[in-house]
Design an enzyme around this catalytic site. Structure first.
Site, PDB file in Angstrom:
ATOM      1  N   LYS A  63       0.831  -1.209   0.000  1.00  0.00           N
ATOM      2  CA  LYS A  63       0.000   0.000   0.000  1.00  0.00           C
ATOM      3  C   LYS A  63       0.861   1.253   0.000  1.00  0.00           C
ATOM      4  CE  LYS A  63      -4.341   1.470   0.785  1.00  0.00           C
ATOM      5  NZ  LYS A  63      -4.868   1.840  -0.505  1.00  0.00           N
ATOM      6  N   GLY A  68       6.116   0.610   6.212  1.00  0.00           N
ATOM      7  CA  GLY A  68       7.078  -0.299   5.585  1.00  0.00           C
ATOM      8  C   GLY A  68       7.257  -0.017   4.102  1.00  0.00           C
ATOM      9  N   CYS A  69       6.163   0.285   3.425  1.00  0.00           N
ATOM     10  CA  CYS A  69       6.229   0.557   1.985  1.00  0.00           C
ATOM     11  C   CYS A  69       6.979   1.853   1.710  1.00  0.00           C
ATOM     12  CB  CYS A  69       4.826   0.611   1.392  1.00  0.00           C
ATOM     13  SG  CYS A  69       3.953  -0.968   1.571  1.00  0.00           S
ATOM     14  N   THR A  70       6.810   2.834   2.582  1.00  0.00           N
ATOM     15  CA  THR A  70       7.526   4.104   2.430  1.00  0.00           C
ATOM     16  C   THR A  70       9.024   3.894   2.652  1.00  0.00           C
ATOM     17  OG1 THR A  70       5.576   5.359   3.085  1.00  0.00           O
ATOM     18  CG2 THR A  70       7.721   6.469   3.288  1.00  0.00           C
ATOM     19  N   ALA A  73      10.452   2.053  -0.453  1.00  0.00           N
ATOM     20  CA  ALA A  73      10.513   2.933  -1.628  1.00  0.00           C
ATOM     21  C   ALA A  73      11.616   3.978  -1.471  1.00  0.00           C
ATOM     22  CB  ALA A  73       9.165   3.608  -1.855  1.00  0.00           C
TER      23      ALA A  73
END
Length: 182
Positions: A63, A68-70, A73
């Site tokens: 998402k 975690g995704c931030t 990325a």
């Protein structure tokens, strides 16, 4: 008592929902990578076939703009110069739409394409789709694809804080003719 009842009701409801990892044919290094054509955060269609001749880091994430995704990325952003020097392009994929990707990329100055897979077809082809009834997410998995379009390395367990460095090390090993660590 009310809390116990609520927990029991939730457990009973979950028992009737299909919890699954959407199945696809097993993927293994050496196989051709499944092709795709997905829109990025700018509305441009990105195809795997267009990347022939380059190493591709294809990473799936659950998402936009979650912790975690931030982190993952932003690590790819920070290590992009090293990846480019190794002849690699980075493509992120989630089930979020292009508008969500555009906000996420602008907020964190992400200079690589984020691909929208709203139906989850590409995530399913890469055995990276997780579903709980109508709720679907891409699993945090990555694929290193060689310049000929074959899977070189599959990452089924990803640590967002160090994954880009892991890929850089594996790319170096593969380009020097060494097998990357298991």
């Amino acid at each position: 008592m009310a809390t116990d009842s609520a927990a029991w009701i939730c457990a009973a409801l979950l028992a009737f929902l299909p919890l699954s990892t959407a199945r696809a044919a097993p993927l293994a290094p050496g196989q051709p990578a499944p092709d795709f054509a997905l829109r990025d955060q700018h509305g441009q269609v990105q195809r795997l076939a267009d990347q022939r001749g380059h190493w591709v880091v294809l990473y799936f994430y659950p998402k936009d703009d979650t912790p975690g995704c931030t982190r993952e990325a932003c690590r790819f952003r920070d290590d992009l110069h090293a990846l480019l020097a190794l002849g690699a392009v980075v493509l992120g994929v989630s089930l979020d739409d292009s508008d969500s990707h555009a906000r996420f990329a602008a907020k964190h100055q992400l200079p690589f394409p984020l691909l929208a897979d709203p139906g989850g077809n590409t995530a399913r082809a890469y055995a990276s789709l997780w579903s709980l009834g109508p709720i679907k997410f891409a699993k945090r998995r990555s694929f290193l694809i060689d310049p000929a379009g074959r899977l070189a390395r599959i990452y089924r367990k990803v640590a967002p804080d160090r994954h880009s460095q892991e890929i850089i090390a594996d790319l170096r090993a593969l380009q020097q003719g060494h097998a990357p660590r298991p």
